[in-house]
Enzyme design. Structure first.
Site, mmCIF file in Angstrom:
data_model
loop_
_atom_site.group_PDB
_atom_site.id
_atom_site.type_symbol
_atom_site.label_atom_id
_atom_site.label_comp_id
_atom_site.label_asym_id
_atom_site.label_seq_id
_atom_site.Cartn_x
_atom_site.Cartn_y
_atom_site.Cartn_z
ATOM 1 N N LYS A 58 0.564 -0.432 0.081
ATOM 2 C CA LYS A 58 0.397 0.014 0.055
ATOM 3 C C LYS A 58 0.530 1.414 0.229
ATOM 4 O O LYS A 58 0.090 2.280 -0.547
ATOM 5 C CB LYS A 58 -0.982 -0.324 0.818
ATOM 6 C CG LYS A 58 -0.245 0.030 2.530
ATOM 7 C CD LYS A 58 -1.141 0.304 3.619
ATOM 8 C CE LYS A 58 -1.511 -1.017 4.177
ATOM 9 N NZ LYS A 58 -0.503 -1.730 4.886
ATOM 10 N N HIS A 100 1.108 -3.582 14.444
ATOM 11 C CA HIS A 100 1.215 -2.184 13.423
ATOM 12 C C HIS A 100 1.648 -0.952 14.150
ATOM 13 O O HIS A 100 -0.200 -0.313 15.116
ATOM 14 C CB HIS A 100 0.838 -1.818 12.136
ATOM 15 C CG HIS A 100 1.223 -1.084 11.821
ATOM 16 N ND1 HIS A 100 2.114 -0.571 10.671
ATOM 17 C CD2 HIS A 100 0.058 0.582 11.107
ATOM 18 C CE1 HIS A 100 2.410 0.629 10.369
ATOM 19 N NE2 HIS A 100 1.250 1.499 10.505
ATOM 20 N N GLU A 122 6.093 -5.357 8.500
ATOM 21 C CA GLU A 122 5.276 -5.251 7.380
ATOM 22 C C GLU A 122 6.003 -3.346 6.775
ATOM 23 O O GLU A 122 4.577 -2.744 6.822
ATOM 24 C CB GLU A 122 4.087 -4.881 7.562
ATOM 25 C CG GLU A 122 3.261 -6.566 8.038
ATOM 26 C CD GLU A 122 1.453 -5.828 8.575
ATOM 27 O OE1 GLU A 122 1.624 -5.410 8.572
ATOM 28 O OE2 GLU A 122 1.335 -7.276 8.508
HETATM 29 C C1 LIG Z 1 -1.306 -2.997 8.803
HETATM 30 C C2 LIG Z 1 0.302 -2.229 8.254
HETATM 31 N N1 LIG Z 1 0.438 -2.099 8.249
HETATM 32 C C3 LIG Z 1 2.522 -1.912 7.615
HETATM 33 C C4 LIG Z 1 2.082 -0.483 7.331
HETATM 34 C C5 LIG Z 1 3.211 -0.023 6.662
HETATM 35 O O1 LIG Z 1 3.481 1.170 7.938
HETATM 36 P P1 LIG Z 1 4.878 2.011 7.601
HETATM 37 O O2 LIG Z 1 5.145 2.339 5.982
HETATM 38 O O3 LIG Z 1 5.008 3.237 8.291
HETATM 39 O O4 LIG Z 1 6.360 1.201 7.630
HETATM 40 C C6 LIG Z 1 0.926 0.317 7.647
HETATM 41 C C7 LIG Z 1 0.306 1.887 7.412
HETATM 42 O O5 LIG Z 1 -0.265 1.776 6.035
HETATM 43 C C8 LIG Z 1 -0.559 -0.787 7.865
HETATM 44 O O6 LIG Z 1 -1.684 0.030 7.854
#
Ligand SMILES: Cc1ncc(COP(=O)(O)O)c(C=O)c1O
Lengths: 453, 142
Positions: free
Chosen positions: A75, A204, A279
Site C-alpha cells: 500500500k 502495527h 511489514e
Molecule cells: C497494517 C499495516 N502494516 C504496515 C504498514 C506500513 O507502515 P510503514 O510504511 O510505516 O512501515 C501499514 C501502513 O499503514 C499498515 O497499516
C-alpha cells in the site's frame, strides 16, 4: 533516449532498467535527463527510481534485523518494478487489497509469500484471496473471523492487536486491531470454538513511530497471547511486528529502533522456532524515489499575498504551477502531514523571493509548498524533490536528551522528513486516472548482479 | 500549531444536508426501489446522518459529514455496507463524498478511509454530477 548516460538496458517485468557502470548518483543523472528533455521540448515530469538505494535499504534491514523477515507493505507504493526487485531479494508482501494481491502475484510471487492485511475484508475480497491461494490473513473482530471461516477453506489467521505509538507521525486509530488484554483472548477462544487455525499475532505501531518502546509493549502482549493461544490448541508460530520504521533520517534512527526490537524479541520470543516477520512500507519505498517536475505556469504577485504580511505589499512574490501535485505524486501532503521541499534542479545564484508552488489542477487543495524562499524560475524550469535532511539541527536537538524537547519540534521533524516514494502515488494508479510522472529506473552494475535477475 | 489541511470554513454549519452545498447530489436523487430503500437502511445503519446518491450507472456516493468521528463508525457495519454495494447494488466503485467546508483531510475520517483502501479522486475525474470545487471525494473499487 539518454542512453549515453548508461552502460546498457536490462528489463525487469515490463520495465526497462538503465544500468550504470558506477553506483547511481541521482542529481547529475536528473540534470542530464532534464537537459535531454529540454532539447526535445519535452516538459513531462519524471520520477527517478534508484534501485541501488532500494538495495541499500534491504542490506540495512538484513544487518540490523536479520532474524525478522520483511513483508513489504505494498500500500505504501505499488510500483511494479520495485515490487519485482524486492521479490528478487526474497522479500514477502503485505497486501491490503485484491488489486495489490494481483500486482504481486503477477510479478511471480508465490502465495506463501503474501500476508493479506486488509482491515476491512468483504466477502468478495476473502473469496478472491482463497481463489489465489493466499491463506495468511489478519483479523481483529468476531464478525470477520466468522466471515473468513465461511468463505475461505483453509485460512491461517493472524490476530491483529491494537498497540499504537500515539506520537507517531501517523498514529493509527484503535479501530484497527483488537484490544489486547480482554478482547484478543476472547477472539482466540472464539476461533478455537469455531475450529479455525490461528497461527500468530500481529500489530502495527503506526507510521513514523517516535517511541520505539511501543514495539516492546506490543511484543509483551503478543507473548501473552501466544501462550494463551497455545493453551487453546492453536499452532502459534508467527509474530508480525507490522511497519512504522523510518524511511529516511529520523530522530529515532532505524538502528536504535532495531536494537530495541532485537532486545525485546530476545526477552519475549527467545525460541528459534518462532517465525518473526514485519511489514515495512516507508522503510523501503521512501529513499529510492526522486521526482523532477516542470514549471508549467507562473504569475508574479505582491509578496504580501504569499507571506500574509502587510509590510510585504511592495515586494514581489511568485506563484508557480508544476506538472505534478497532491492528486499525483504529492498525495502524501493530504494525508501524512508531509511537507516535501523541492529546489531548482540547476543551481543558479539569484535573489530569493517568497514563492508558492501549486500542482496543475487549479484546485485549492493542490498546494505543494507555501511561503518558500526561492530564486525566480521561468516556465520550463525544473524542480527536484528528493529525500533530503533539512531541519538537521532540530533532529540533532531532539537527539540530545538534555534539551527540553517541546512537542512542536516533533511536528517539525516529522514535516522535515521527505519521503517522495512513500504513500505518494501508491496503488490504484490504474483506475483513478492520476497522471504519473514518467518513471526512469536506474541501477548500478553491482546491484544488478546482486539482484541476480 | 496543526499541520493538517483545514479547508476554508465559510460555512460552519456541519449537518450533512447543508454540507451537500448548493449543488447536487441530493438525497432526493435516490430512486424509489426496494434495493434503494435497503441501501438507505444499510447507510443509516453505519451512521444515521450519512446519506447516499447514485453516481452514474456503476457508482454510488456515500455522503459523509466533514466532521465524522471515526470512533462513531462501526467497522463491521461499514464492511456490510461495502458488501451490499458490491453484491446487491452491483456497483464497481463506492465513492465517499465530503463537503469541503470544515474538512480536515489528514486528521479526519478521510485518513481512516485510506487505511480501508479508499483513494483520492482528482477533480478532473469527479463524476459529472458532483461539484469538485465544493466536495472532496475518495473512491474504493469494490
Ligand atoms: C497494517 C499495516 N502494516 C504496515 C504498514 C506500513 O507502515 P510503514 O510504511 O510505516 O512501515 C501499514 C501502513 O499503514 C499498515 O497499516
Amino acid at each position: 533516449m539518454e542512453t549515453a548516460m548508461y552502460m546498457r538496458r536490462e528489463v525487469i517485468g515490463d520495465s526497462k532498467v538503465n544500468v550504470t557502470e558506477q553506483p547511481v548518483d541521482v542529481l547529475p543523472l536528473a540534470r542530464a535527463i532534464a537537459e535531454a528533455k529540454n532539447m526535445k521540448d519535452n516538459d513531462e515530469a519524471f520520477m527517478i527510481i534508484n534501485l541501488d538505494a532500494l538495495y541499500e535499504r534491504f542490506k540495512l534491514w538484513k544487518r540490523e534485523l536479520p532474524q525478522i523477515e520483511p513483508f513489504y507493505a505494498v500500500k505504501c507504493n505499488s510500483d511494479e518494478t520495485m515490487v519485482q526487485a524486492l521479490a528478487a531479494l526474497g522479500v514477502g508482501f503485505d497486501c491490503a487489497s485484491r488489486e495489490e494481491i494481483d500486482i504481486v502475484m503477477r510479478m511471480g510471487v508465490a502465495q506463501e509469500r503474501i500476508i493479506y492485511a486488509n482491515p476491512c475484508k468483504t466477502r468478495s475480497f476473502i473469496a478472491h484471496a482463497e481463489e489465489k491461494g493466499v491463506t495468511m490473513m489478519t483479523f481483529d473482530n468476531a464478525e470477520e473471523l466468522e466471515k473468513i471461516a465461511k468463505h475461505h477453506k483453509c485460512p491461517e489467521l493472524i490476530l491483529r492487536i491494537a498497540v499504537s505509538d500515539p506520537t507517531a507521525t501517523c498514529p493509527l486509530n484503535l479501530k484497527f486491531g483488537a484490544e489486547p488484554v480482554k478482547q484478543a483472548p476472547e477472539l482466540l477462544k472464539r476461533a478455537a470454538d469455531l475450529g479455525i487455525a490461528v497461527i500468530g499475532v500481529s500489530f502495527h505501531v503506526g507510521s513514523g513511530c517516535n517511541d520505539p518502546s511501543a514495539y516492546r509493549v506490543a511484543l509483551g502482549h503478543a507473548r501473552n497471547l501466544f501462550d494463551l493461544g497455545l493453551g487453546l490448541g492453536h499452532k502459534m508460530e508467527i509474530v508480525d511486528i507490522g511497519g512504522g520504521f523510518p524511511g529516511g533520517e529520523h530522530h529515532t534512527p532505524f538502528e536504535q529502533i532495531a536494537a530495541l526490537i532485537r532486545s525485546a524479541v530476545g526477552e519475549f520470543f527467545p525460541e528459534p522456532e518462532v517465525r518473526l516477520i514485519a511489514e515495512p512500507g516507508r522503510f523501503f519505498a521512501a529513499r529510492p524515489f526522486t521526482l523532477v517536475a516542470n514549471v508549467i505556469a507562473h504569475t508574479a504577485v505582491p509578496a504580501e499575498k504569499i507571506t500574509k504580511n502587510a509590510c510585504d505589499a511592495a515586494a514581489t512574490g511568485h506563484m508557480y504551477y508544476i506538472n505534478d501535485g497532491v492528486y499525483g505524486s504529492f498525495n502524501c501532503i493530504l494525508f501524512d502531514h508531509a511537507h516535501p521541499t523541492g529546489r531548482p534542479l540547476f543551481d543558479i545564484e539569484g535573489e530569493k523571493y517568497p514563492s508558492t508552488i501549486w500542482g496543475p489542477t487549479c484546485d485549492s487543495l493542490d498546494q505543494i509548498e507555501d511561503k518558500k524562499m526561492m530564486r525566480a524560475l521561468d516556465v520550463g524550469d525544473w524542480l527536484i524533490y528528493e529525500v533530503r535532511y533539512i531541519c538537521r539541527s532540530i533532529i540533532d536537538r531532539y537527539r540530545t536528551p538534555t534539551i527540553d524537547n517541546r512537542p512542536d519540534d516533533r511536528n517539525l521533524i516529522a514535516r522535515s522528513l521527505q519521503d517522495m516514494g512513500a504513500y505518494t502515488c501508491a496503488a490504484s494508479t490504474t483506475f483513478n486516472g492520476f497522471q504519473r510522472p514518467t518513471p526512469i529506473y536506474v541501477i548500478g552494475e553491482r546491484t544488478w548482479k546482486a539482484l541476480g535477475m | 500549531m496543526s499541520s493538517s489541511i483545514v479547508l476554508s470554513n465559510n460555512n460552519s454549519n456541519s449537518n450533512s444536508m447543508s454540507m451537500i452545498g448548493q449543488s447536487p447530489p441530493c438525497c432526493s436523487d435516490v430512486p424509489n426501489t426496494p434495493a434503494s430503500e435497503e441501501m438507505t437502511r444499510m447507510v443509516k445503519n453505519v451512521v444515521a446522518s450519512w446519506e447516499w446518491v447514485p453516481l452514474g450507472k456503476d457508482k454510488v456516493g456515500i455522503i459523509i459529514p466533514a466532521d465524522q468521528d471515526h470512533r462513531q463508525v462501526h467497522k463491521s457495519r461499514f464492511v456490510d455496507l461495502l458488501e451490499f454495494c458490491d453484491e446487491t447494488m452491483k456497483v464497481k466503485e463506492v465513492i465517499a463524498v465530503f463537503g469541503r467546508a470544515d474538512l480536515t483531510v489528514a486528521a479526519g475520517f478521510p485518513r481512516t478511509l485510506r487505511y480501508v483502501g479508499f483513494r483520492v479522486v482528482a477533480p478532473e475525474n469527479f463524476p459529472p454530477t458532483l461539484d469538485a470545487t465544493t466536495h472532496f471525494a475518495m473512491t474504493y473499487v469494490v
